[in-house]
Write a protein that holds these residues in place. Sequence first.
Motif, short mmCIF file in Angstrom:
data_model
loop_
_atom_site.label_atom_id
_atom_site.label_comp_id
_atom_site.label_asym_id
_atom_site.label_seq_id
_atom_site.Cartn_x
_atom_site.Cartn_y
_atom_site.Cartn_z
N GLU A 93 0.82 -1.21 0.00
CA GLU A 93 0.00 0.00 0.00
C GLU A 93 0.86 1.26 0.00
OE1 GLU A 93 -4.24 -1.10 2.14
OE2 GLU A 93 -2.61 -0.32 3.36
N GLN A 94 1.88 1.28 0.84
CA GLN A 94 2.75 2.45 0.89
C GLN A 94 3.44 2.68 -0.46
OE1 GLN A 94 5.03 0.97 4.28
NE2 GLN A 94 4.59 2.88 5.37
N GLY A 123 2.19 4.05 8.81
CA GLY A 123 3.44 4.44 8.15
C GLY A 123 3.32 5.65 7.25
N LYS A 124 2.45 6.59 7.61
CA LYS A 124 2.32 7.81 6.80
C LYS A 124 3.62 8.61 6.81
CE LYS A 124 -1.43 9.18 9.04
NZ LYS A 124 -1.83 7.96 9.76
N THR A 125 4.30 8.65 7.97
CA THR A 125 5.53 9.45 8.04
C THR A 125 6.60 8.90 7.11
OG1 THR A 125 5.03 9.96 10.36
CG2 THR A 125 7.27 10.39 9.61
N GLU A 126 6.69 7.60 6.95
CA GLU A 126 7.67 7.03 6.02
C GLU A 126 7.37 7.44 4.59
OE1 GLU A 126 11.05 5.33 4.74
OE2 GLU A 126 10.45 5.57 6.86
N VAL A 127 6.09 7.53 4.25
CA VAL A 127 5.71 8.03 2.92
C VAL A 127 6.16 9.49 2.78
CG1 VAL A 127 3.77 8.58 1.40
CG2 VAL A 127 3.78 6.43 2.70
N TYR A 128 5.93 10.30 3.83
CA TYR A 128 6.38 11.69 3.78
C TYR A 128 7.89 11.75 3.51
CZ TYR A 128 2.07 12.60 6.53
OH TYR A 128 0.79 12.66 6.99
N LEU A 129 8.66 10.95 4.25
CA LEU A 129 10.11 11.00 4.15
C LEU A 129 10.59 10.65 2.74
CD1 LEU A 129 10.91 9.31 7.57
CD2 LEU A 129 11.57 11.63 6.94
N TYR A 153 -9.61 16.27 -4.62
CA TYR A 153 -8.35 15.74 -4.11
C TYR A 153 -8.23 14.27 -4.53
CZ TYR A 153 -8.35 19.62 -0.67
OH TYR A 153 -8.37 20.84 -0.05
N ARG A 154 -7.00 13.83 -4.76
CA ARG A 154 -6.75 12.40 -4.98
C ARG A 154 -6.86 11.71 -3.62
NH1 ARG A 154 -3.65 10.06 -9.19
NH2 ARG A 154 -4.00 7.80 -9.17
N HIS A 155 -7.67 10.66 -3.52
CA HIS A 155 -7.93 9.98 -2.25
C HIS A 155 -7.04 8.73 -2.17
CE1 HIS A 155 -11.30 9.00 0.90
NE2 HIS A 155 -10.11 9.10 1.41
N LEU A 156 -6.02 8.78 -1.32
CA LEU A 156 -5.07 7.68 -1.17
C LEU A 156 -5.32 7.00 0.18
CD1 LEU A 156 -1.90 9.62 -2.35
CD2 LEU A 156 -3.47 8.26 -3.74
N HIS A 157 -5.20 5.67 0.20
CA HIS A 157 -5.56 4.92 1.41
C HIS A 157 -4.39 4.07 1.90
CE1 HIS A 157 -9.94 5.72 1.20
NE2 HIS A 157 -9.74 5.74 -0.11
N LEU A 158 -4.23 4.03 3.22
CA LEU A 158 -3.36 3.07 3.90
C LEU A 158 -4.24 2.39 4.94
CD1 LEU A 158 -0.09 5.16 4.46
CD2 LEU A 158 -0.48 3.41 2.72
N THR A 159 -4.56 1.13 4.71
CA THR A 159 -5.53 0.44 5.58
C THR A 159 -4.87 -0.50 6.58
OG1 THR A 159 -5.80 -1.36 3.98
CG2 THR A 159 -7.27 0.55 3.76
N ARG A 160 -3.55 -0.73 6.44
CA ARG A 160 -2.87 -1.69 7.32
C ARG A 160 -1.82 -1.00 8.17
NH1 ARG A 160 -0.34 -6.62 4.37
NH2 ARG A 160 0.98 -4.93 3.68
N ARG A 161 -1.68 -1.46 9.38
CA ARG A 161 -0.64 -0.95 10.26
C ARG A 161 0.70 -1.59 9.92
NH1 ARG A 161 -2.27 -0.19 16.61
NH2 ARG A 161 -3.05 1.92 16.36
N ALA A 162 1.77 -0.84 10.16
CA ALA A 162 3.11 -1.38 9.94
C ALA A 162 3.38 -2.54 10.88
CB ALA A 162 4.14 -0.28 10.14
N LEU A 189 3.15 6.03 -2.78
CA LEU A 189 4.34 6.79 -3.17
C LEU A 189 4.46 6.88 -4.69
CD1 LEU A 189 6.69 8.31 -1.86
CD2 LEU A 189 8.06 6.23 -2.10
N GLY A 190 4.12 5.79 -5.38
CA GLY A 190 4.16 5.81 -6.84
C GLY A 190 3.20 6.84 -7.42
N THR A 191 2.01 6.93 -6.82
CA THR A 191 1.03 7.93 -7.27
C THR A 191 1.55 9.34 -7.04
OG1 THR A 191 -0.80 6.42 -6.78
CG2 THR A 191 -1.33 8.76 -6.95
N LEU A 192 2.18 9.57 -5.89
CA LEU A 192 2.71 10.89 -5.57
C LEU A 192 3.86 11.28 -6.50
CD1 LEU A 192 2.67 10.62 -1.67
CD2 LEU A 192 1.12 11.97 -3.09
#
Length: 747
Positions: A215-216, A242-248, A385-394, A220-223
């Motif tokens: 998912e991450q 893991g949103k912060t890892e996507v930010y990084l 807005y583009r709606h991106l989802h992260l449904t699972r915890r790290a 990231l590929g979309t971004l």
Amino acid sequence: MPDSPHPPVPRVLGVAVPSPLRRLFDYRPCRETPPGGWQPGLRVQVPFGRRQVVGVVAECRDASELPLSGLKPVDACLDEAPLPADWLWLCRFTARYYQHALGDTLHQAMPVLLRQGRALEARTRERWCVTEAGRQDAPPGLSRAPRQAELLAMLRQHPHGLVSQAVLAQSFTREQLRALVDKGLVERHEEPLAATSTDEGDSLLAEPALPLNREQAAVLGTLHERLEDFHPCLLHGVTGSGKTEVYLQLIEAVIARHRQALVLVPEIGLTPQTLARFRSRFRVPVVALHSGLTDHERLDAWEAAASGRAPIVIGTRSAIFTPLARPGVIIVDEEHDGSFKQQDGLRYHARDLAVARAHRHRIPLLLGSATPSLESLQRALKGDYRHLHLTRRASRHAPARLELVDLRGRHRQGGLIPPVIETIRETLAAGHQVLVFINRRGFAPTLACHACGWLAECDHCDARMTLHRQPPLLACHHCDRRRALPDACPECGSIDLRPLGSGTERTEETLASLFPETPVHRIDRDSTRRRDALEQVLAEVRRGDPCLLVGTQMLAKGHHLPHVTLVVVINADAGLYASDFRAMEHSAQLLEQVAGRAGRAAHPGRVLVQTLHTDDPHLRLLADSGYDALAEQLLEERRAARLPPFRFLALLRLEAPREEAVAELGRLASQALRDWLGERDLEVDCLGPVPAPMERRQNRYHLQLMLAADRRSRLHEAGAWLIAWLEGRPEARRVRWSLDIDPQTLA
């Protein structure tokens, strides 16, 4: 004929001065012309009434409504070049959108030292580096200077040199440094104090990026698809996903293109944690902007961002006004959080300004949250807005669901009922940590007389005073009024005075008596006033020893507490039934965020929510199906009620020491506005005036008038007319008033 070195000198400068008046003030230029000529964005010192103030040139003209001979001249120009153009544009947009005076907007948006006339330039420090001659095996001229030889040997151990402070801390002197410079063995460099990179490694990263799950990687590929264009995205990810890892990793791609990233976080308490993670990942300078900095530190960071030396800027709400030399991406973490809205003075919303700024610069915008605001969620559902989802915890554990615990008819200790206390005991015995959430500071919400029912109420507000034990006193959390504890009831003279309800102090005291062998850490605004106090407590908690955390919403926002497996919410009902139409949305977000602190690492989490209303349909839906299902239902209710995000609101707030003055102005304003709207058929509703939810606060009476419209342009047109009407009324001079565009609370 050769070109003139400067454009023609304008005859009139329209200057924005720090004033609530929504207009510019005309001045004549001073004799000394700035190097680049007169242009918007230059700071000037001007006479304003009996004061000397620092204003900003907003217009250069050749004519004025006043006779040119009657205009006062500018005393001095403070800048050689104008302040950054992107900053000036954002301030103009903010003043226009939020119907605020441009001069006051510019004043609020710049660092304090710039307001006082300081130059926008970097403070510098000295760095001492060994030369090629100094690296020889036997440098000449040191046989009779042993201390200089020792100093040279120390500097050799540092390939990038040492700053003066580090050298002097080793008992060396400036004279010894200068002697080595004279011998050609050491050279002195001047470098900016802030945002100086000393690592010359080829790699952008100081540590490798973490592997992404499917998912991450998809997010990231979309971004990455549109890094060179305006691309607003809502990253809707469960807590711990893991949103912060996507930010990084997104920021890594932006910096690789030699652009800058601006990251907004809601609370100052999150800034050290975010800074530490970003600085450990990147070799480039990372600067922070928040209210905990000194004036010099804030100006240093602001200049580093404006000059482009700081590729990463992290800050709270006001950091949205940080100028960037090469903007590349704006990220708003926990975008739903109410802290992004300024609640007094210039009432801007940093998230909404981030949208405008990203659109202006044609750069990506990423809004991240586990519990998106209904405004952002609706824009994502509409496709804005583009709606991106992260449904699972790290951690691979599913997010903990809320378990509703019935409080009715149950005995409580410090707000906790026996079955919950036993669950806390079992969790601690298993070697885990427990977070007890109670969104009330102090020992108890108030003090009551058991004989006659008297309650300790504030003399200046329609509110009860909170009982504190450390130190013992009664305090109003609305006006900060304090008074000593009474020896007896002021109504009946009884000495049977008892605390009513529980606050963080009382819960802390109860848990300390129930679990004497376990450390109890209280985290609220009172316990974290000292600088770095919050970070010190969290560092101790992250060591992993069993402990109890008692805290307010300061703990609910974004903190990673890997050893917490149980969260207990003392009372979920406090914010559910407030008069504000956003009460359920904000309460649900808070419950989901605090629940997200549980089970973020090796062990699954559990969340117990104590409530008197286990059968409430909204609360039951949140517990059974989660925030997304509740948000969907709340959106349908808002659509039916014609409330945001399906309509736009503005709130006129009136306040004065005399109730009659507020009531009279409210009556006149509402009638005048209704008459004006009736003549133009603008389709703007005018509701009120009505008393504010807390009518008397800080010994002032508060009244509200609401404007609502289906089209934003109509709302702004009506708001602008109302402001002009108020500015021309003598009654308005006796009342403090403000127009809040897109209010986030009616309180």
